[in-house]
Scaffold this active site. Structure first.
Site, PDB file in Angstrom:
ATOM      1  N   CYS A  88       0.835  -1.205   0.000  1.00 42.45           N
ATOM      2  CA  CYS A  88       0.000   0.000   0.000  1.00 42.45           C
ATOM      3  C   CYS A  88       0.876   1.266   0.000  1.00 42.45           C
ATOM      4  CB  CYS A  88      -0.996  -0.008   1.161  1.00 42.45           C
ATOM      5  SG  CYS A  88      -2.392   1.123   0.900  1.00 42.45           S
ATOM      6  N   ASP A 132      -3.161   1.380  10.086  1.00 40.13           N
ATOM      7  CA  ASP A 132      -4.328   2.248  10.276  1.00 40.13           C
ATOM      8  C   ASP A 132      -4.724   2.260  11.741  1.00 40.13           C
ATOM      9  OD1 ASP A 132      -4.336   1.125   7.403  1.00 40.13           O
ATOM     10  OD2 ASP A 132      -5.466   2.996   7.334  1.00 40.13           O
TER      11      ASP A 132
HETATM   12  O1  LIG Z   1      -0.707   7.197   7.985  1.00 37.36           O
HETATM   13  P1  LIG Z   1       0.000   6.620   6.814  1.00 37.36           P
HETATM   14  O2  LIG Z   1       1.299   5.975   7.228  1.00 37.36           O
HETATM   15  O3  LIG Z   1       0.173   7.600   5.677  1.00 37.36           O
HETATM   16  O4  LIG Z   1      -0.931   5.465   6.198  1.00 37.36           O
HETATM   17  C1  LIG Z   1      -1.292   4.352   6.983  1.00 37.36           C
HETATM   18  C2  LIG Z   1      -2.175   3.413   6.243  1.00 37.36           C
HETATM   19  O5  LIG Z   1      -3.307   4.093   5.679  1.00 37.36           O
HETATM   20  C3  LIG Z   1      -3.638   3.472   4.427  1.00 37.36           C
HETATM   21  O6  LIG Z   1      -5.011   3.199   4.364  1.00 37.36           O
HETATM   22  P2  LIG Z   1      -5.962   3.839   3.204  1.00 37.36           P
HETATM   23  O7  LIG Z   1      -5.199   3.915   1.928  1.00 37.36           O
HETATM   24  O8  LIG Z   1      -6.424   5.179   3.737  1.00 37.36           O
HETATM   25  O9  LIG Z   1      -7.130   2.864   3.120  1.00 37.36           O
HETATM   26  C4  LIG Z   1      -2.784   2.222   4.317  1.00 37.36           C
HETATM   27  O10 LIG Z   1      -3.386   1.080   4.890  1.00 37.36           O
HETATM   28  C5  LIG Z   1      -1.548   2.684   5.062  1.00 37.36           C
HETATM   29  O11 LIG Z   1      -0.699   1.622   5.466  1.00 37.36           O
END
Ligand SMILES: O=P(O)(O)OC[C@H]1O[C@H](OP(=O)(O)O)[C@H](O)[C@@H]1O
Length: 320
Positions: free
Chosen positions: A133, A202
């Site tokens: 991701c 998350d």
């Molecule tokens: O806070 P940062 O490290 O940027 O992101 C943390 C997590 O948020 C994202 O979720 P999504 O893409 O919003 O569903 C991913 O799962 C990623 O690992």
């Protein structure tokens, strides 16, 4: 006073829509946007009493909280801003909310920089990381390591269905990292070639489980099988206070259309499509959680959570 929900300002509604549609995404980015939206509510409100402004702020927080259920950084941000709004005048409540929101956004930025330095210490010159991701906390670790003069390579999983791996690939390449993009199912094939699996989160539960983008748990199990360490980069804003008292983390189920377009789906006949956005990686598959306060074995994260939250997990925007 009218219904406080009807007094939520358009900037809050726009932010909530952007979070729901994932135009604004990533746990830390969502928290930052939510705090900024509450600040806008405080600044733009025409409430005439302190109680009315508090009610509006709670309504704005509910609107923001109702968007996505899994990243605890969102309710943690709302809780931080609404923490102490006991003033007796509109000005006092407004000033307190604006000050708390601004402070929150500044702390978030510093925390990520500090986390990056902690995480960079795990990375050696010449290492290869595998990512899943897109996580700004992960990127902060790589960026700090590169700033220390280390040369790094990355195997980047594309991360179906929304392909956030493309964002990671682009940002790593811009940092000068040697990037190889792979489909998710190729991850195991490359695990022997990588020194660390580096993922974000998350939410982190009190038992050290990592709740992150769907596919993280399978990757971690495969990494353990191959002896590749799994490191999770997560600011303390990702620690989930509700899990201290036995609550579980809601896993968001998203639209079928993210997995398959409706026309193609129609050609499949009577087929159900499921699209869970996150999964839970048990602590035994995680080697370390990197925070701005240092690195923790997942099993000891509960000590940090107790220190930060005590046992209090009240959600001030739920009170009317
Ligand atoms: O806070 P940062 O490290 O940027 O992101 C943390 C997590 O948020 C994202 O979720 P999504 O893409 O919003 O569903 C991913 O799962 C990623 O690992």
């Amino acid at each position: 006073m009218d219904d406080p929900d009807s007094r939520v300002v358009s900037e809050v509604r726009r932010t909530a829509d952007a979070i729901g549609s994932m135009e604004v995404r990533g746990a830390a980015t969502i928290a930052d946007a939510a705090a900024a939206a509450l600040r806008a509510q405080a600044e733009q409100s025409d409430a005439t009493t302190a109680a009315d402004l508090r009610a509006e702020l709670r309504a704005a927080a509910r609107t923001l909280d109702d968007t996505r259920p899994t990243a605890v950084s969102l309710p943690n941000a709302l809780r931080y801003v609404l923490f102490d709004l006991d003033g007796e005048t509109v000005e006092a409540v407004r000033d307190a909310a604006v000050r708390r929101a601004t402070e929150f956004c500044e702390r978030l930025e510093h925390a990520q920089t500090d986390l990056g330095r902690v995480g960079a210490n795990r990375l050696r010159d010449g290492d290869t990381v595998m990512t899943h991701c897109h996580s700004t906390d992960v990127l902060a670790c790589v960026e700090a390591a590169v700033a220390q003069g280390k040369s790094l390579s990355a195997v980047v999983k594309e991360t179906r269905p929304r392909m956030q791996g493309h964002i990671t690939a682009r940002e790593l390449a811009a940092l000068g990292v040697d990037v190889t993009l792979v489909v998710d199912s190729a991850a195991r094939r490359y695990l022997n070639d990588v020194d660390h699996v580096l993922v974000g989160a998350d939410s982190i539960a009190a038992d050290g489980s990592v709740i992150n983008k769907i596919g993280t748990s399978g990757l971690a199990v495969n990494a353990r099988d191959r002896g590749t360490p799994v490191v999770c980069a997560a600011q303390t804003i990702k620690l989930h206070p509700g899990t201290l008292t036995g609550h579980t983390v809601d896993i968001e189920m998203r639209e079928e259309s993210e997995v398959i377009d409706p026309e193609t789906a129609a050609t499949l006949g009577d087929v159900r499509v499921a699209n869970p956005a996150f999964d839970v990686t048990p602590p035994r598959y995680v080697d370390a959680i990197v925070t701005e306060r240092g690195q923790y074995p997942p099993e000891s994260i509960v000590v940090l959570m107790r220190e930060l939250f005590g046992e209090a997990t009240a959600e001030p925007w739920v009170e009317k």
